[in-house]
Design an enzyme around this catalytic site. Structure first.
Site, PDB file in Angstrom:
ATOM      1  CG  ASP A  40       0.501  -4.150   2.261  1.00 25.27           C
ATOM      2  OD1 ASP A  40       0.065  -4.697   3.333  1.00 25.27           O
ATOM      3  OD2 ASP A  40       1.144  -3.085   2.307  1.00 25.27           O
TER       4      ASP A  40
ATOM      5  CE  LYS B 116       2.729  -5.632   4.118  1.00 27.43           C
ATOM      6  NZ  LYS B 116       2.107  -4.726   5.056  1.00 27.43           N
TER       7      LYS B 116
ATOM      8  CD  GLU C 143       7.521  -0.447   7.947  1.00 30.31           C
ATOM      9  OE1 GLU C 143       7.836   0.595   7.465  1.00 30.31           O
ATOM     10  OE2 GLU C 143       6.447  -1.280   7.896  1.00 30.31           O
TER      11      GLU C 143
ATOM     12  CD  GLU D  51       0.004  -1.476   8.098  1.00 32.88           C
ATOM     13  OE1 GLU D  51      -0.222  -0.686   9.052  1.00 32.88           O
ATOM     14  OE2 GLU D  51       0.839  -1.077   7.571  1.00 32.88           O
TER      15      GLU D  51
ATOM     16  CG  ASP E 188      -0.374  -0.015   2.347  1.00 29.52           C
ATOM     17  OD1 ASP E 188       1.079   0.129   2.611  1.00 29.52           O
ATOM     18  OD2 ASP E 188      -1.097   0.115   3.346  1.00 29.52           O
ATOM     19  CB  SER E 189       4.541   1.687   0.159  1.00 28.56           C
ATOM     20  OG  SER E 189       4.746   0.602  -0.745  1.00 28.56           O
TER      21      SER E 189
END
Length: 287
Positions: free
Chosen positions: A88, A118, A187, A120, A49-50
């Site tokens: 993501d 993925k 991270e 978070e 999502d970056s």
């Protein structure tokens, strides 16, 4: 002739951890970049999502939508058929409910053909992880600095730098493995904390700014090749300066256009043999 690479699977990643071979992981958001990663034999690709910052120019990852992630993941999958591709889960694609998390995770597989997703969070997303796993989808956890919830962390700050914070990370990591997740990303975590977690867990543990002792490393491609210019995180090593190369190329192009030095005859298409005389007659019709 180069032998075609076999598709990387989750079992390959486990085998790499077992024999101590480091896993290479890079983000990609489009077909050309993923082609480069495939040609380089990258083990894993994250359609992160970056892309919100690196592709769309958002200030962070929060505005990124599922539809954006699906489109970019589909392009990356087409370009990198043998890499292990992870989609993501963007902000609010899994936070609301287990059911919503499963449906959105399923979209990544059905519409983009990724190998895993993925998401978070640690203990707080365990029910989401279990629900997605129950649907038969491979899950990669992500703890430490979690950009989607960076507001709660006081900004994009390293995590686990105090004993109490490190304890929480360890508890999150253990809970994620116990829930059944097959991969974990750390991270912006101190290397001594990452080293302990990597040794404690049986699943592959990947680092983005978590030191050299994890089972593999992840970088944002736009940082790694020097394309993203807004800022460079401490943990990034630049292997190229694409921004400088491209900017200089554009300056040269502008210079040539202004001076009439481009295009030259070699860049032009000419009429077929014998047609040039006919064209002169055509012109006369308009005189």
């Amino acid at each position: 002739m180069m032998e075609k690479r076999r598709k990387v699977t989750i079992l390959d990643l486990y085998a790499m951890k077992e024999r101590g071979e480091k896993i290479s992981w890079l983000t990609a958001y489009d077909y050309p970049t993923a082609q480069f990663a495939e040609a380089a034999s990258m083990d894993m690709i994250l359609v992160g999502d970056s892309l919100g910052m690196c592709v769309y120019g958002y200030e962070g990852t929060v505005p990124v939508t599922m539809d954006q992630c699906i489109v970019h993941s589909e392009a990356v999958r087409r370009a990198a058929p043998t890499a292990f591709v992870i989609g993501d889960m963007p902000f609010m694609s899994y936070q609301a409910s287990d059911e919503g998390a499963v449906l959105n995770a399923g979209r990544f597989l059905k519409e983009a053909g990724v190998d895993a997703i993925k998401l978070e969070g640690g203990v707080r997303v365990i029910s989401r992880i279990r629900a997605i796993l129950d649907a038969g989808i491979v899950v990669c956890g992500h703890i430490g600095l979690t950009p989607q919830s960076s507001g709660q962390l006081g900004g994009h700050k390293a995590q686990g730098r105090t004993v109490e914070s490190a304890r929480l990370l360890i508890e999150d990591a253990l809970a994620i493995e116990e829930a059944g997740a097959q991969l974990l990303l750390l991270e912006a975590v101190p290397p001594e904390v990452a080293r302990f977690i990597t040794g404690k867990l049986s699943i592959p543990v990947l680092s983005i700014g978590a030191g050299p002792d994890c089972d593999g490393q992840l970088l944002i491609v736009s940082d790694m090749i020097g394309q993203f210019q807004a800022f460079t995180p401490k943990f990034v090593k630049k292997y190229a300066n694409v921004a400088e190369v491209v900017t200089n190329a554009m300056k040269e192009y502008i210079k040539d256009v202004k001076a009439g030095a481009f295009p030259t005859d070699e860049h032009c298409y000419h009429m077929l043999k014998g047609e040039d005389e006919k064209f002169k007659d055509l012109i006369k019709e308009y005189e």
